[in-house]
Design a protein around this motif. Structure first.
Motif, mmCIF file in Angstrom:
data_model
loop_
_atom_site.group_PDB
_atom_site.id
_atom_site.type_symbol
_atom_site.label_atom_id
_atom_site.label_comp_id
_atom_site.label_asym_id
_atom_site.label_seq_id
_atom_site.Cartn_x
_atom_site.Cartn_y
_atom_site.Cartn_z
ATOM 1 N N ASP A 191 -32.743 37.026 17.961
ATOM 2 C CA ASP A 191 -31.437 36.397 17.772
ATOM 3 C C ASP A 191 -30.330 37.251 18.375
ATOM 4 O O ASP A 191 -29.362 36.730 18.953
ATOM 5 C CB ASP A 191 -31.162 36.190 16.280
ATOM 6 C CG ASP A 191 -32.053 35.120 15.672
ATOM 7 O OD1 ASP A 191 -32.648 34.337 16.442
ATOM 8 O OD2 ASP A 191 -32.170 35.067 14.438
ATOM 9 N N ALA A 192 -30.460 38.568 18.224
ATOM 10 C CA ALA A 192 -29.454 39.468 18.789
ATOM 11 C C ALA A 192 -29.440 39.380 20.314
ATOM 12 O O ALA A 192 -28.381 39.393 20.951
ATOM 13 C CB ALA A 192 -29.714 40.899 18.341
ATOM 14 N N LEU A 193 -30.626 39.283 20.905
ATOM 15 C CA LEU A 193 -30.718 39.164 22.358
ATOM 16 C C LEU A 193 -30.071 37.868 22.839
ATOM 17 O O LEU A 193 -29.361 37.847 23.852
ATOM 18 C CB LEU A 193 -32.182 39.210 22.796
ATOM 19 C CG LEU A 193 -32.432 39.008 24.295
ATOM 20 C CD1 LEU A 193 -31.773 40.116 25.100
ATOM 21 C CD2 LEU A 193 -33.934 38.953 24.588
ATOM 22 N N THR A 194 -30.309 36.783 22.102
ATOM 23 C CA THR A 194 -29.687 35.501 22.461
ATOM 24 C C THR A 194 -28.166 35.608 22.429
ATOM 25 O O THR A 194 -27.473 35.109 23.327
ATOM 26 C CB THR A 194 -30.155 34.396 21.485
ATOM 27 O OG1 THR A 194 -31.575 34.254 21.582
ATOM 28 C CG2 THR A 194 -29.494 33.068 21.803
ATOM 29 N N ALA A 195 -27.646 36.275 21.397
ATOM 30 C CA ALA A 195 -26.198 36.470 21.281
ATOM 31 C C ALA A 195 -25.673 37.352 22.405
ATOM 32 O O ALA A 195 -24.581 37.109 22.948
ATOM 33 C CB ALA A 195 -25.859 37.084 19.929
ATOM 34 N N LEU A 196 -26.442 38.360 22.784
ATOM 35 C CA LEU A 196 -26.038 39.245 23.878
ATOM 36 C C LEU A 196 -25.995 38.484 25.193
ATOM 37 O O LEU A 196 -25.019 38.584 25.953
ATOM 38 C CB LEU A 196 -27.026 40.415 23.981
ATOM 39 C CG LEU A 196 -26.718 41.484 25.028
ATOM 40 C CD1 LEU A 196 -25.455 42.257 24.651
ATOM 41 C CD2 LEU A 196 -27.900 42.453 25.176
ATOM 42 N N ARG A 197 -27.000 37.685 25.448
ATOM 43 C CA ARG A 197 -27.056 36.914 26.691
ATOM 44 C C ARG A 197 -25.950 35.873 26.752
ATOM 45 O O ARG A 197 -25.455 35.531 27.826
ATOM 46 C CB ARG A 197 -28.426 36.241 26.818
ATOM 47 C CG ARG A 197 -29.569 37.225 26.939
ATOM 48 C CD ARG A 197 -30.920 36.557 26.976
ATOM 49 N NE ARG A 197 -31.128 35.751 28.190
ATOM 50 C CZ ARG A 197 -32.290 35.215 28.525
ATOM 51 N NH1 ARG A 197 -33.351 35.386 27.746
ATOM 52 N NH2 ARG A 197 -32.401 34.514 29.634
#
Length: 326
Positions: A191-197
């Motif tokens: 989820d954090a990666l999705t938010a970062l992207r």
């Protein structure tokens, strides 16, 4: 003659008793203080596979799941119900030690078990998008210090967790009041990666092994620094440490085991020797690497000293960050 035979006889009896006390467990088990599939499960599987590969355990080790409080339920259970059980080892992590420091394990503290062995570690890491204007940790910290409201940090844990602590330490190193940092907690690294992207956060405070897996999967990210004392071996060796970038941030996430407080010295030493043999075995490195962990070998008195130092450091940090109610 009688006086010579008696000491010899007694010596043989004592030796036999000592060997019996140090015999391998016949029903060895590893307690994973969580549900299947998480980090504690991974830790127990390291022991299960590694001890078998090293030829230390003749009998198969079973894994028992005991979720609750990042290790609190298992910690209390072992001390109260199985304090002298030589068959059981219990997995712990850096998160367990952080919770001990914050008094989240109830009435028991760091001195109430016998710390056995650490078999690997992960480390904190600062991650940005690969097209981020922040090319290194110095760039991120400069922007953070200039206007902290424009830098949103994200991670997979809530206030007081390891991931939050990594963010708070980053803020402090940048000269920013941690109470003013913008932090978003996610359910996990995905989820954090999705938010970062998506540009919803500017940096992800994750773990090296997880970030490496993301990179291997083609994720468009850049690792700015690892929060370790020295550069990590292998494919992350090109990533500088935070200290190299001028910021003294270290966050090791160790994985290891303890036993009950009343386990006999001979049985405790049997496990110490077993783990030392396991980690010296050439096959163990591949088993550890497969799980995405890095070398971290401590056992017995060496680990006991390290754990107590870490809990003392965590207690100090928790007080500084207002996490422990006076």
């Amino acid at each position: 003659m009688k006086f010579r035979v008696l000491p010899l006889l007694m010596g043989s009896i004592l030796l036999s008793l000592g060997l019996a006390a140090q015999a391998a467990p016949t029903k060895p088990e590893c307690i994973a203080p969580a549900n299947p599939g998480g980090g504690f499960d991974l830790t127990c599987r390291l022991a299960q596979e590694g001890l078998k590969a090293a030829g230390t355990l003749a009998d198969p080790m079973r894994i028992v799941y005991m979720p609750g409080g990042i290790g609190a339920v298992a910690y209390n259970h072992v001390i109260a119900q199985k304090p002298d059980d030589p068959e059981s080892i219990i997995a712990f992590s850096g998160g367990s030690l952080l919770n001990l420091a914050q008094h989240k394990f109830g009435k028991y503290g760091v001195n109430d078990v016998r710390w056995l062995a650490a078999v690997g570690a992960d480390y904190g890491v600062a991650v940005v998008r690969n097209d981020s204007p922040y090319k290194n940790l110095k760039d991120l910290m400069a922007a953070f210090k200039q206007d902290s409201s424009k830098i949103v940090l994200g991670a997979g844990g809530t206030v007081g967790s390891q991931d939050w602590m990594k963010a708070a330490l980053t803020a402090r190193a940048a000269g920013v009041d941690y109470r003013k940092m913008r932090f978003v907690a996610f359910e996990g690294g995905g989820d954090a990666l999705t938010a970062l992207r998506g540009g919803h956060i500017q940096a992800y405070m994750g773990d090296a092994a997880e970030a490496f897996t993301m990179l291997e999967g083609g994720a468009p990210i850049r690792l700015l620094a690892v929060f370790s004392e020295e550069r990590l071996p292998g494919k992350l060796s090109s990533v500088p440490t935070a200290r190299e970038e001028g910021f003294d941030i270290q966050w090791p996430i160790i994985r290891g085991f303890y036993v009950g407080p009343k386990v006999a010295d001979a049985d405790y030493q049997w496990w110490v020797d077993a783990f030392n043999k396991m980690q010296a075995d050439a096959s163990f490195a591949a088993i550890r690497d497969k799980q995405g962990l890095f070398p971290f070998n401590k056992s017995g008195a060496d680990l006991d000293k390290y754990v107590k130092e870490r809990v003392a450091d965590y207690t100090k940090l928790a007080n500084e960050f207002g996490l422990i109610r006076q």
